[in-house]
Scaffold this motif. Structure first.
Motif, short mmCIF file in Angstrom:
data_model
loop_
_atom_site.label_atom_id
_atom_site.label_comp_id
_atom_site.label_asym_id
_atom_site.label_seq_id
_atom_site.Cartn_x
_atom_site.Cartn_y
_atom_site.Cartn_z
N VAL A 9 0.83 -1.22 0.00
CA VAL A 9 0.00 0.00 0.00
C VAL A 9 0.86 1.26 0.00
O VAL A 9 0.40 2.33 0.37
CB VAL A 9 -0.95 0.01 1.22
CG1 VAL A 9 -1.94 -1.12 1.13
CG2 VAL A 9 -0.16 -0.07 2.54
N ASN A 10 2.11 1.13 -0.45
CA ASN A 10 3.04 2.26 -0.40
C ASN A 10 3.20 2.99 -1.72
O ASN A 10 4.18 3.73 -1.91
CB ASN A 10 4.42 1.77 0.08
CG ASN A 10 4.39 1.25 1.50
OD1 ASN A 10 3.73 1.82 2.36
ND2 ASN A 10 5.10 0.16 1.74
N HIS A 11 2.26 2.82 -2.64
CA HIS A 11 2.40 3.44 -3.95
C HIS A 11 2.53 4.96 -3.87
O HIS A 11 3.32 5.57 -4.61
CB HIS A 11 1.19 3.10 -4.83
CG HIS A 11 1.09 1.64 -5.16
ND1 HIS A 11 0.17 0.81 -4.58
CD2 HIS A 11 1.82 0.86 -6.00
CE1 HIS A 11 0.32 -0.41 -5.06
NE2 HIS A 11 1.31 -0.41 -5.91
N SER A 12 1.76 5.58 -2.99
CA SER A 12 1.79 7.04 -2.90
C SER A 12 3.16 7.55 -2.46
O SER A 12 3.57 8.65 -2.84
CB SER A 12 0.72 7.55 -1.92
OG SER A 12 0.94 7.03 -0.61
N VAL A 13 3.88 6.76 -1.71
CA VAL A 13 5.21 7.13 -1.23
C VAL A 13 6.29 6.75 -2.23
O VAL A 13 7.24 7.50 -2.46
CB VAL A 13 5.51 6.47 0.14
CG1 VAL A 13 6.93 6.78 0.59
CG2 VAL A 13 4.49 6.91 1.17
N GLU A 14 6.15 5.58 -2.84
CA GLU A 14 7.21 5.02 -3.67
C GLU A 14 7.17 5.45 -5.14
O GLU A 14 8.21 5.49 -5.80
CB GLU A 14 7.14 3.49 -3.60
CG GLU A 14 7.44 2.90 -2.23
CD GLU A 14 8.89 3.05 -1.85
OE1 GLU A 14 9.74 3.10 -2.77
OE2 GLU A 14 9.18 3.13 -0.65
N LEU A 15 6.00 5.77 -5.66
CA LEU A 15 5.85 5.94 -7.10
C LEU A 15 6.79 6.99 -7.69
O LEU A 15 7.61 6.68 -8.56
CB LEU A 15 4.40 6.27 -7.46
CG LEU A 15 4.14 6.56 -8.95
CD1 LEU A 15 4.57 5.39 -9.83
CD2 LEU A 15 2.67 6.90 -9.17
N MET A 16 6.67 8.23 -7.27
CA MET A 16 7.44 9.30 -7.91
C MET A 16 8.95 9.18 -7.69
O MET A 16 9.72 9.39 -8.63
CB MET A 16 6.92 10.67 -7.48
CG MET A 16 5.57 11.02 -8.10
SD MET A 16 5.46 10.69 -9.89
CE MET A 16 6.74 11.79 -10.53
N PRO A 17 9.41 8.82 -6.48
CA PRO A 17 10.86 8.61 -6.33
C PRO A 17 11.40 7.53 -7.28
O PRO A 17 12.49 7.68 -7.84
CB PRO A 17 11.01 8.19 -4.86
CG PRO A 17 9.85 8.82 -4.18
CD PRO A 17 8.73 8.75 -5.17
#
Length: 202
Positions: free
Chosen positions: A33-41
């Protein structure tokens, strides 16, 4: 061809960057559920690795579902924002496409929706012949009999599936659907096969 494509529809995070026809990829099968944190980096890391200029992209693509409601929204919103910022067209790919396009003939794509429920979509020669649906296991077991191959991204208990690569399938789906690239961002809309748990609880 130059493009950026992302898949945040499941617990995986998949990013493809095609630069001058060469594909670079990042895949995390346990993003959860970490897409919001991981996606852009991760997008920025991959873009830096292959020296990708977003303004030179021909289009941006997102997997629109079925799958995680939150993950789908994150992916679609991100790609829409990039299309708007760089004035680029978009391409919509379903999570069923990323499975089924790995195979040929009559293919049934299965996504485990938990609690004995499944998101399903049937294909014949890469054309949808059974519309995206939410079915319980008993119905799925009957439907399977009509298809040559059943594909999924992970093993499914008591169902014989061929486990295929979402990353490879996304690349193949983009190649097949390149004529669907459009400046109409309304075409990049989440594919919700069923209501969310919150909506069902109302």
């Amino acid at each position: 061809m130059n493009y950026l494509a992302i898949d945040t529809s499941g617990k995986n995070l998949t990013i493809l960057i095609c630069k001058d026809g060469k594909v670079f990829r990042f895949n995390d099968d346990e993003c959860g559920v970490n897409h919001s944190v991981e996606l852009m980096p991760r997008v920025e890391e991959l873009a830096s690795k292959c020296d990708f200029n977003f303004s030179k992209a021909d289009f941006f693509a997102s997997v629109v579902g079925a799958g995680s409601f939150t993950g789908i929204r994150i992916g679609v919103a991100t790609v829409k924002a990039m299309c708007f910022a760089f004035n680029k067209p978009c391409l919509s790919v379903t999570s069923f496409d990323t499975l089924a396009y790995n195979e040929s003939g009559k293919v049934l794509a299965l996504i485990d929706a938990k609690h004995n429920g499944f998101y399903v979509c049937g294909y014949k020669n890469k054309q949808v012949d059974f519309q995206p649906s939410y079915l319980m296991r008993e119905k799925v077991e009957e439907l399977i009999k009509e298809y040559d191959t059943v594909v999924a991204s992970t093993p499914i208990e008591n169902i014989a599936v061929k486990v295929v690569s979402v990353s490879d399938g996304l690349e193949k789906a983009i190649q097949e659907k390149i004529d669907k690239v459009s400046y109409d961002l309304d075409l990049l809309s989440p594919l919700y096969v069923r209501k969310s748990q919150a909506e069902e609880g109302r």
